[in-house]
Design a protein around this motif. Sequence first.
Motif, PDB file in Angstrom:
ATOM      1  N   UNK A 171     -77.142  82.508  23.995  1.00 17.94           N
ATOM      2  CA  UNK A 171     -78.309  82.786  23.164  1.00 17.94           C
ATOM      3  C   UNK A 171     -77.870  82.778  21.705  1.00 17.94           C
ATOM      4  N   UNK A 172     -78.581  82.000  20.890  1.00 14.57           N
ATOM      5  CA  UNK A 172     -78.255  81.868  19.474  1.00 14.57           C
ATOM      6  C   UNK A 172     -79.453  82.353  18.669  1.00 14.57           C
TER       7      UNK A 172
ATOM      8  N   UNK B 248     -74.829  85.292  17.967  1.00 11.07           N
ATOM      9  CA  UNK B 248     -74.453  84.477  19.120  1.00 11.07           C
ATOM     10  C   UNK B 248     -74.103  85.429  20.255  1.00 11.07           C
ATOM     11  N   UNK B 249     -74.751  85.250  21.373  1.00  9.59           N
ATOM     12  CA  UNK B 249     -74.454  86.022  22.577  1.00  9.59           C
ATOM     13  C   UNK B 249     -74.079  85.016  23.659  1.00  9.59           C
TER      14      UNK B 249
ATOM     15  N   UNK C 196     -82.168  91.394  25.569  1.00  5.69           N
ATOM     16  CA  UNK C 196     -81.443  91.333  24.299  1.00  5.69           C
ATOM     17  C   UNK C 196     -82.417  91.415  23.138  1.00  5.69           C
ATOM     18  N   UNK C 197     -82.089  92.223  22.152  1.00  4.57           N
ATOM     19  CA  UNK C 197     -82.799  92.223  20.877  1.00  4.57           C
ATOM     20  C   UNK C 197     -81.767  91.879  19.814  1.00  4.57           C
TER      21      UNK C 197
ATOM     22  N   UNK D 113     -77.770  76.746  28.558  1.00  3.78           N
ATOM     23  CA  UNK D 113     -76.900  77.189  29.644  1.00  3.78           C
ATOM     24  C   UNK D 113     -75.564  77.651  29.075  1.00  3.78           C
ATOM     25  N   UNK D 114     -75.008  78.696  29.663  1.00  2.00           N
ATOM     26  CA  UNK D 114     -73.737  79.266  29.186  1.00  2.00           C
ATOM     27  C   UNK D 114     -72.635  78.215  29.182  1.00  2.00           C
ATOM     28  N   UNK D 115     -71.735  78.353  28.212  1.00  2.00           N
ATOM     29  CA  UNK D 115     -70.584  77.464  28.138  1.00  2.00           C
ATOM     30  C   UNK D 115     -70.710  76.373  27.094  1.00  2.00           C
TER      31      UNK D 115
END
Length: 125
Positions: free
Chosen positions: A64-65, A76-77, A86-87, A98-100
């Motif tokens: 997540x950006x 960046x998460x 997430x907040x 997608x992660x990565x």
Amino acid sequence: MIKQGRLYLHSRQLCLWPEVTVLTNFPQRFIGLLLRQGLARGQAFWFPNCAAVHSWGMQFAMDVVGLDAQQRIVSIQRNVQPGRLLHLKQTRSIIECEAGLPFPLERWLGESLHFEEKEVVDEVL
């Protein structure tokens, strides 16, 4: 109608996401990525005017950006697992992929992104 395009790191003219879907209305945002098994590399979803996301019901981890009002990277998460909320502080819009993601986003904090719109597509997620 769903807006689609690409997101570039402005300073380097580097395309980070060649397939971006912009989710602007409530039904699109509500469904988001829930019905998906995963995302292809280079595919992302952009949520303008958004500072929080959830991953309830998701079937895959995501990166997540968070962007500020000038579309600069401010948060960046990585590897957000299903079932989270997430907040992101100082965030005006959010990109989910997608992660990565193989780019060093953490080094680009403060850099701005540029959205290049493609032809408008009329389809349902």
